[in-house]
Scaffold this motif. Sequence first.
Motif, PDB file in Angstrom:
ATOM      1  N   VAL A 186       0.866  -1.179   0.000  1.00  0.00           N
ATOM      2  CA  VAL A 186       0.000   0.000   0.000  1.00  0.00           C
ATOM      3  C   VAL A 186       0.902   1.227   0.000  1.00  0.00           C
ATOM      4  O   VAL A 186       1.851   1.312   0.773  1.00  0.00           O
ATOM      5  CB  VAL A 186      -0.936   0.004   1.223  1.00  0.00           C
ATOM      6  CG1 VAL A 186      -1.726   1.311   1.294  1.00  0.00           C
ATOM      7  CG2 VAL A 186      -1.894  -1.188   1.154  1.00  0.00           C
ATOM      8  N   PHE A 187       0.598   2.168  -0.881  1.00  0.00           N
ATOM      9  CA  PHE A 187       1.416   3.367  -1.054  1.00  0.00           C
ATOM     10  C   PHE A 187       0.629   4.604  -0.603  1.00  0.00           C
ATOM     11  O   PHE A 187      -0.103   5.201  -1.395  1.00  0.00           O
ATOM     12  CB  PHE A 187       1.813   3.529  -2.522  1.00  0.00           C
ATOM     13  CG  PHE A 187       2.757   2.487  -3.043  1.00  0.00           C
ATOM     14  CD1 PHE A 187       4.129   2.700  -3.052  1.00  0.00           C
ATOM     15  CD2 PHE A 187       2.274   1.281  -3.538  1.00  0.00           C
ATOM     16  CE1 PHE A 187       5.004   1.733  -3.531  1.00  0.00           C
ATOM     17  CE2 PHE A 187       3.134   0.313  -4.031  1.00  0.00           C
ATOM     18  CZ  PHE A 187       4.505   0.532  -4.021  1.00  0.00           C
ATOM     19  N   PRO A 188       0.745   5.026   0.653  1.00  0.00           N
ATOM     20  CA  PRO A 188       0.136   6.296   1.057  1.00  0.00           C
ATOM     21  C   PRO A 188       0.917   7.460   0.442  1.00  0.00           C
ATOM     22  O   PRO A 188       2.152   7.426   0.358  1.00  0.00           O
ATOM     23  CB  PRO A 188       0.268   6.294   2.586  1.00  0.00           C
ATOM     24  CG  PRO A 188       0.646   4.892   2.958  1.00  0.00           C
ATOM     25  CD  PRO A 188       1.370   4.335   1.790  1.00  0.00           C
ATOM     26  N   LEU A 189       0.188   8.499   0.036  1.00  0.00           N
ATOM     27  CA  LEU A 189       0.787   9.649  -0.637  1.00  0.00           C
ATOM     28  C   LEU A 189       0.627  10.904   0.217  1.00  0.00           C
ATOM     29  O   LEU A 189      -0.474  11.199   0.698  1.00  0.00           O
ATOM     30  CB  LEU A 189       0.122   9.863  -1.998  1.00  0.00           C
ATOM     31  CG  LEU A 189       0.603  11.078  -2.795  1.00  0.00           C
ATOM     32  CD1 LEU A 189       2.042  10.868  -3.281  1.00  0.00           C
ATOM     33  CD2 LEU A 189      -0.323  11.364  -3.970  1.00  0.00           C
ATOM     34  N   ASP A 190       1.699  11.657   0.354  1.00  0.00           N
ATOM     35  CA  ASP A 190       1.667  12.933   1.066  1.00  0.00           C
ATOM     36  C   ASP A 190       1.386  14.049   0.056  1.00  0.00           C
ATOM     37  O   ASP A 190       2.277  14.812  -0.312  1.00  0.00           O
ATOM     38  CB  ASP A 190       2.998  13.160   1.784  1.00  0.00           C
ATOM     39  CG  ASP A 190       3.000  14.406   2.655  1.00  0.00           C
ATOM     40  OD1 ASP A 190       1.894  14.848   3.040  1.00  0.00           O
ATOM     41  OD2 ASP A 190       4.088  14.939   2.938  1.00  0.00           O
ATOM     42  N   TYR A 191       0.135  14.145  -0.390  1.00  0.00           N
ATOM     43  CA  TYR A 191      -0.207  15.182  -1.366  1.00  0.00           C
ATOM     44  C   TYR A 191      -0.247  16.554  -0.682  1.00  0.00           C
ATOM     45  O   TYR A 191      -0.383  16.665   0.543  1.00  0.00           O
ATOM     46  CB  TYR A 191      -1.542  14.867  -2.043  1.00  0.00           C
ATOM     47  CG  TYR A 191      -2.733  14.727  -1.123  1.00  0.00           C
ATOM     48  CD1 TYR A 191      -3.441  15.846  -0.675  1.00  0.00           C
ATOM     49  CD2 TYR A 191      -3.177  13.465  -0.705  1.00  0.00           C
ATOM     50  CE1 TYR A 191      -4.538  15.716   0.152  1.00  0.00           C
ATOM     51  CE2 TYR A 191      -4.275  13.337   0.143  1.00  0.00           C
ATOM     52  CZ  TYR A 191      -4.947  14.457   0.565  1.00  0.00           C
ATOM     53  OH  TYR A 191      -6.025  14.345   1.404  1.00  0.00           O
ATOM     54  N   ARG A 192      -0.133  17.604  -1.480  1.00  0.00           N
ATOM     55  CA  ARG A 192      -0.108  18.960  -0.927  1.00  0.00           C
ATOM     56  C   ARG A 192      -1.470  19.338  -0.338  1.00  0.00           C
ATOM     57  O   ARG A 192      -2.508  18.943  -0.850  1.00  0.00           O
ATOM     58  CB  ARG A 192       0.282  19.956  -2.024  1.00  0.00           C
ATOM     59  CG  ARG A 192       1.750  19.878  -2.426  1.00  0.00           C
ATOM     60  CD  ARG A 192       2.023  20.746  -3.638  1.00  0.00           C
ATOM     61  NE  ARG A 192       1.395  20.182  -4.825  1.00  0.00           N
ATOM     62  CZ  ARG A 192       1.349  20.800  -6.014  1.00  0.00           C
ATOM     63  NH1 ARG A 192       1.867  22.016  -6.150  1.00  0.00           N
ATOM     64  NH2 ARG A 192       0.771  20.216  -7.048  1.00  0.00           N
ATOM     65  N   LEU A 193      -1.422  20.121   0.744  1.00  0.00           N
ATOM     66  CA  LEU A 193      -2.627  20.469   1.491  1.00  0.00           C
ATOM     67  C   LEU A 193      -3.013  21.923   1.278  1.00  0.00           C
ATOM     68  O   LEU A 193      -2.180  22.798   1.067  1.00  0.00           O
ATOM     69  CB  LEU A 193      -2.407  20.223   2.990  1.00  0.00           C
ATOM     70  CG  LEU A 193      -2.128  18.783   3.423  1.00  0.00           C
ATOM     71  CD1 LEU A 193      -1.870  18.735   4.925  1.00  0.00           C
ATOM     72  CD2 LEU A 193      -3.274  17.851   3.038  1.00  0.00           C
ATOM     73  N   ALA A 194      -4.318  22.171   1.376  1.00  0.00           N
ATOM     74  CA  ALA A 194      -4.865  23.522   1.405  1.00  0.00           C
ATOM     75  C   ALA A 194      -4.755  24.051   2.847  1.00  0.00           C
ATOM     76  O   ALA A 194      -4.636  23.253   3.787  1.00  0.00           O
ATOM     77  CB  ALA A 194      -6.316  23.500   0.939  1.00  0.00           C
ATOM     78  N   PRO A 195      -4.823  25.351   3.054  1.00  0.00           N
ATOM     79  CA  PRO A 195      -5.016  26.413   2.061  1.00  0.00           C
ATOM     80  C   PRO A 195      -3.746  26.834   1.344  1.00  0.00           C
ATOM     81  O   PRO A 195      -3.810  27.612   0.389  1.00  0.00           O
ATOM     82  CB  PRO A 195      -5.565  27.560   2.901  1.00  0.00           C
ATOM     83  CG  PRO A 195      -4.926  27.373   4.231  1.00  0.00           C
ATOM     84  CD  PRO A 195      -4.848  25.883   4.437  1.00  0.00           C
TER      85      PRO A 195
END
Length: 300
Positions: free
Chosen positions: A106-115
């Motif tokens: 399983v590959f969790p991704l640290d995608y960019r967060l708002a705001p």
Amino acid sequence: MLGISLPAPVARIVVHPFFRYAMHHRLPWRAQRAVLDTASRLQPLPRGTRVQSMSLGGRPAERITVGAEIGPGAVLYLHGGGYATGSLASHRSLAAHLARELRRPVFPLDYRLAPEHPYPAALDDAEAAVLALISTGLRAEDIAISGDSAGGGLALALALRLRDRHGIRPAALGLIAPWSDPNDFDSAYRDLVTSRPWARACAAAYLGDGDGDDPGYAPLRGELAGLPPVYVQVDAGERLYGQCVRLVAALRAAEVPTRFSVTRGLWHVAQAQAGLVPAAAAAVRELAEFLEESLRTASI
């Protein structure tokens, strides 16, 4: 490992005050993130968990495995948190329990967060991650996409973008209480985990100057035909229950193979407490069974 097993009613009493104050619309985003990451230390990993730090599509990610792998395939996992909170740390336990039951990475991704990074930053990062996995030799049909809450909505939006931009169809979508339309505030004022003011703040932070009708932002408003099999899990007592019912109806109307299960007595994304609550672990096990069957069928 903590070695603690809590009945769901007891766990509800324990987690309620934490979520009520940690996920509050008046608490700065950075503080919310810090509290959630700190609390993640109380969510145990399965014995034998292996966590490998890596990069996917230019973003930090992890490759999580537990035990021996039984076949080809992998899961890209997109964490929840209203697009403004959540991290690899906050959802590592959930991803590891899914990996244990699935017996695939399983590959969790640290995608960019708002705001700081509004829409479509998270969707762009998720798209790049899938393309990066494919570049390693995996076929599109060897990849399932899963996510919870905002991450579930992001997984659905990602499937639409992969279909429309690349002609790519992953093996399946496993969605835990997906937030598929951030424009919808008709649900209850609060549940055990989230509140309407917090959801409004998250939605505004994520949308920025974007168009609320954009299916990349609100995939429930998009054309759903042609998506891979979908499994939606939700608890009857949470704010997103009605929205999940509408999503399942829309998927079935679009002739997308769809499985829907409703728990009672848990809470929003209780699966994150799979290491502590047996009923939550059972829900993760059901999700893994669906994803494993989808990956096996695609492989054949």
